[in-house]
Design an enzyme around this catalytic site. Structure first.
Site, PDB file in Angstrom:
ATOM      1  N   ASP A  34     -69.578 -51.281  64.597  1.00  0.00           N
ATOM      2  CA  ASP A  34     -69.308 -52.678  64.278  1.00  0.00           C
ATOM      3  C   ASP A  34     -68.626 -53.309  65.484  1.00  0.00           C
ATOM      4  O   ASP A  34     -68.051 -52.615  66.326  1.00  0.00           O
ATOM      5  CB  ASP A  34     -68.418 -52.751  63.035  1.00  0.00           C
ATOM      6  CG  ASP A  34     -68.110 -54.179  62.635  1.00  0.00           C
ATOM      7  OD1 ASP A  34     -69.045 -54.991  62.537  1.00  0.00           O
ATOM      8  OD2 ASP A  34     -66.914 -54.483  62.430  1.00  0.00           O
ATOM      9  N   ASP A  36     -66.750 -57.043  65.745  1.00  0.00           N
ATOM     10  CA  ASP A  36     -65.515 -57.793  65.551  1.00  0.00           C
ATOM     11  C   ASP A  36     -64.503 -56.959  64.770  1.00  0.00           C
ATOM     12  O   ASP A  36     -64.814 -56.435  63.709  1.00  0.00           O
ATOM     13  CB  ASP A  36     -65.814 -59.101  64.806  1.00  0.00           C
ATOM     14  CG  ASP A  36     -64.654 -60.077  64.860  1.00  0.00           C
ATOM     15  OD1 ASP A  36     -63.711 -59.838  65.629  1.00  0.00           O
ATOM     16  OD2 ASP A  36     -64.683 -61.092  64.144  1.00  0.00           O
ATOM     17  N   ASP A 239     -64.250 -51.416  60.842  1.00  0.00           N
ATOM     18  CA  ASP A 239     -62.881 -51.763  60.452  1.00  0.00           C
ATOM     19  C   ASP A 239     -62.769 -52.248  59.020  1.00  0.00           C
ATOM     20  O   ASP A 239     -61.675 -52.599  58.577  1.00  0.00           O
ATOM     21  CB  ASP A 239     -62.324 -52.843  61.393  1.00  0.00           C
ATOM     22  CG  ASP A 239     -62.992 -54.189  61.172  1.00  0.00           C
ATOM     23  OD1 ASP A 239     -64.247 -54.254  61.214  1.00  0.00           O
ATOM     24  OD2 ASP A 239     -62.284 -55.192  60.949  1.00  0.00           O
TER      25      ASP A 239
END
Length: 300
Positions: A34, A36, A239
């Site tokens: 991922d 961001d 995240d």
């Protein structure tokens, strides 16, 4: 959250020692990552991101930058990486628009779609042989799909677009969304995401939308197919428990939750599944895979 009434210790991860985590990660041939909250926040590169990307390249690991965004194409994403100093090529990215296009091709090769979204979504569908039609063409010959993606333009999302989509779905078009995120970050503000844009169509048509971005494991499997690697040799890094980690778990790949973004240790306890391991940053992955185990502290 768990309280003092729990009679056993709470496990946060599948693998709990640094040595065990190091052994598992060293065996991985590919990493699906991922962006961001993992590599950057906005235009700010996060600690360990450059070291992690250098590790991937220096050790000849296969990798793919995965994003639920469908409003930017790989060229635009690569341009951002290069601007902030991470370095990337368009081929390094796999977006929810591309995952959606793959899904539509598998469902109906050379099918047709009425699209509410940005040009990047149209381009992804066209690249997979899906014919994108206008409202007039759709009214004349109902397309197989109505596809929604993110957009910030009144020209691509307005009352007329909603009523057209409702009409087509009620006639038999299948409602598909690039991702189910109801809100997206736009600068310092939050704006409606794809999951919010599809809600009026679902409510008015009486039909549900099928979403292709994370946490749908289809996106992970499609990325693995692009990398030409088996799930046992891959690892998902993210995240967010509710998108990145859930998608990885459901795709049966090992997962790394990094605490540089949205989810915290307390967040983990809200779910009935667990990541394979939790690390502070992606830089810890590089350290664990290059015999710098002693420099890594696992979160508690």
């Amino acid at each position: 959250l768990p309280s003092k009434t729990f009679s056993r210790s709470i496990s946060f991860t599948t693998f709990e020692s640094k040595e065990e985590v190091s052994k598992v990660l060293k065996e991985k041939e590919a990493f699906i990552i991922d962006c961001d909250g993992v590599l950057y926040h906005g235009d700010i590169v996060l600690p360990g991101a450059k070291e992690f990307i250098d590790f991937l390249r220096n050790y000849n690991k296969k990798y793919c930058f995965l994003t639920n965004s469908s409003d930017r194409c790989p060229d635009q994403l690569a341009a951002k990486f290069n601007r902030i100093g991470l370095g990337a090529e368009p081929k390094d990215f796999y977006t929810s628009a591309m995952s959606t296009a793959t899904f539509l091709r598998l469902q109906k090769p050379s099918g047709s779609a009425y699209v509410v979204g940005e040009q990047s979504l149209v381009d992804a569908l066209t690249a997979e042989g899906i014919r994108v039609v206008t409202a007039e063409e759709a009214d004349a010959n109902t397309p197989e799909f109505v596809v929604f993606g993110e957009t910030v333009s009144n020209e691509t999302f307005n009352y007329e677009e909603i009523t057209t989509a409702v009409r087509l779905v009620r006639r038999g078009s299948r409602l598909v969304g690039t991702n189910e995120d109801v809100a997206d970050r736009h600068g310092e503000e939050m704006i409606p995401g794809t999951g919010a844009l599809t809600r009026p169509v679902e409510a008015a048509s009486g039909f549900g939308c099928y979403y292709l971005g994370k946490p749908n494991p289809f996106m992970i499997q499609s990325a693995l197919d692009r990398l030409e690697v088996g799930r046992e040799k891959a690892c998902m890094v993210g995240d967010r428990m509710n998108t990145d980690i859930q998608a990885g778990v459901e795709a049966t790949v090992d997962t790394v939750l990094v605490l540089s973004g949205i989810s915290t240790m307390n967040t983990v306890l809200q779910y009935s599944f667990r990541p394979s391991t939790i690390l502070h940053t992606v830089g810890d992955i590089a350290s664990l895979c290059t015999d710098k185990v002693d420099s890594v502290e696992l979160p508690h």
